[in-house]
Write a protein that holds these residues in place. Structure first.
Motif, PDB file in Angstrom:
ATOM      1  N   GLU A 149       0.858  -1.185   0.000  1.00  0.00           N
ATOM      2  CA  GLU A 149       0.000   0.000   0.000  1.00  0.00           C
ATOM      3  C   GLU A 149       0.888   1.226   0.000  1.00  0.00           C
ATOM      4  O   GLU A 149       1.360   1.657   1.036  1.00  0.00           O
ATOM      5  CB  GLU A 149      -0.919  -0.002   1.209  1.00  0.00           C
ATOM      6  CG  GLU A 149      -1.934  -1.102   1.180  1.00  0.00           C
ATOM      7  CD  GLU A 149      -2.870  -1.029   2.368  1.00  0.00           C
ATOM      8  OE1 GLU A 149      -3.175   0.092   2.823  1.00  0.00           O
ATOM      9  OE2 GLU A 149      -3.277  -2.092   2.834  1.00  0.00           O
ATOM     10  N   THR A 150       1.136   1.747  -1.187  1.00  0.00           N
ATOM     11  CA  THR A 150       2.025   2.913  -1.292  1.00  0.00           C
ATOM     12  C   THR A 150       1.263   4.222  -1.333  1.00  0.00           C
ATOM     13  O   THR A 150       1.845   5.272  -1.157  1.00  0.00           O
ATOM     14  CB  THR A 150       2.894   2.814  -2.557  1.00  0.00           C
ATOM     15  OG1 THR A 150       2.023   2.689  -3.678  1.00  0.00           O
ATOM     16  CG2 THR A 150       3.825   1.616  -2.464  1.00  0.00           C
ATOM     17  N   ASN A 151      -0.027   4.174  -1.550  1.00  0.00           N
ATOM     18  CA  ASN A 151      -0.799   5.409  -1.658  1.00  0.00           C
ATOM     19  C   ASN A 151      -1.372   5.862  -0.332  1.00  0.00           C
ATOM     20  O   ASN A 151      -2.078   6.844  -0.276  1.00  0.00           O
ATOM     21  CB  ASN A 151      -1.921   5.237  -2.671  1.00  0.00           C
ATOM     22  CG  ASN A 151      -1.384   5.050  -4.065  1.00  0.00           C
ATOM     23  OD1 ASN A 151      -0.283   5.512  -4.366  1.00  0.00           O
ATOM     24  ND2 ASN A 151      -2.134   4.368  -4.892  1.00  0.00           N
ATOM     25  N   ARG A 152      -1.103   5.128   0.720  1.00  0.00           N
ATOM     26  CA  ARG A 152      -1.642   5.505   2.030  1.00  0.00           C
ATOM     27  C   ARG A 152      -0.912   6.744   2.542  1.00  0.00           C
ATOM     28  O   ARG A 152       0.305   6.738   2.717  1.00  0.00           O
ATOM     29  CB  ARG A 152      -1.442   4.344   2.992  1.00  0.00           C
ATOM     30  CG  ARG A 152      -2.124   4.531   4.287  1.00  0.00           C
ATOM     31  CD  ARG A 152      -1.960   3.318   5.122  1.00  0.00           C
ATOM     32  NE  ARG A 152      -2.865   3.395   6.234  1.00  0.00           N
ATOM     33  CZ  ARG A 152      -2.997   2.467   7.110  1.00  0.00           C
ATOM     34  NH1 ARG A 152      -2.297   1.350   7.006  1.00  0.00           N
ATOM     35  NH2 ARG A 152      -3.825   2.606   8.103  1.00  0.00           N
TER      36      ARG A 152
END
Length: 170
Positions: A12-15
């Motif tokens: 989850e890189t967009n958190r």
């Protein structure tokens, strides 16, 4: 979910990561550590008088509520306040006596108010305020009138290092 699904799971890189806060950017939901206690910020009031702006943060720990006041004057000024019962009427007097000590009027004015969290009911309100200090400027009284009601708070200054801010959101 099996073992392989965990291995190939996308990170989850967009958190978004909570942004760092300072005393002038505290938000509802943040945690403030003060005097070895953790308080949740449950309300925020932004006061505007002309081009000047300051903040009041409502901090809750258990059943205890205190207020953190923050403003940037020539330097950052912080104070911790608790509501007290002290009868006050308009026009605000030049002196108030609380707990055997005399407090002198420093300033008064009217401020437009915006509120967030538990203070959201104040959105678009105006308050007539007055600030008092004792002769040593070690303790303060803050008076605010909200329509026909008056709120009086007793407080003292603190230094920025006395609080720790943990962002609860972005």
């Amino acid at each position: 979910m099996g073992l392989f699904s965990n291995l190939f799971k996308k990170k989850e890189t967009n958190r978004p990561v909570p942004k760092e806060r300072d005393a002038l950017s505290i938000k509802v939901g943040d945690i403030i550590t003060y005097d070895l206690r953790d308080f949740e910020v449950v309300g925020k009031i932004t006061y505007r008088d002309g081009g000047y702006k300051w903040y009041g943060y409502q901090l809750l720990e258990g059943h205890d509520t205190i207020w953190l006041a923050a403003e940037m004057d020539d330097e950052l000024e912080l104070g911790i306040y608790e509501k007290i019962q002290l009868p006050v009427n308009k026009p605000f007097p030049k002196e108030l006596v609380y707990d055997g000590k005399t407090y002198f009027l420093d300033e008064e004015g009217k401020a437009a108010v915006t509120g967030e969290g538990r203070s959201s009911n104040l959105q678009g309100s105006e308050t007539h305020y007055a600030d008092y200090s004792d002769s040593e400027t070690e303790n303060y009284l803050s008076v605010e009138s909200w329509g026909t009601e008056f709120e009086v708070s007793y407080g003292h200054p603190i230094e920025a290092y006395e609080i720790k801010i943990l962002a609860g959101s972005n």
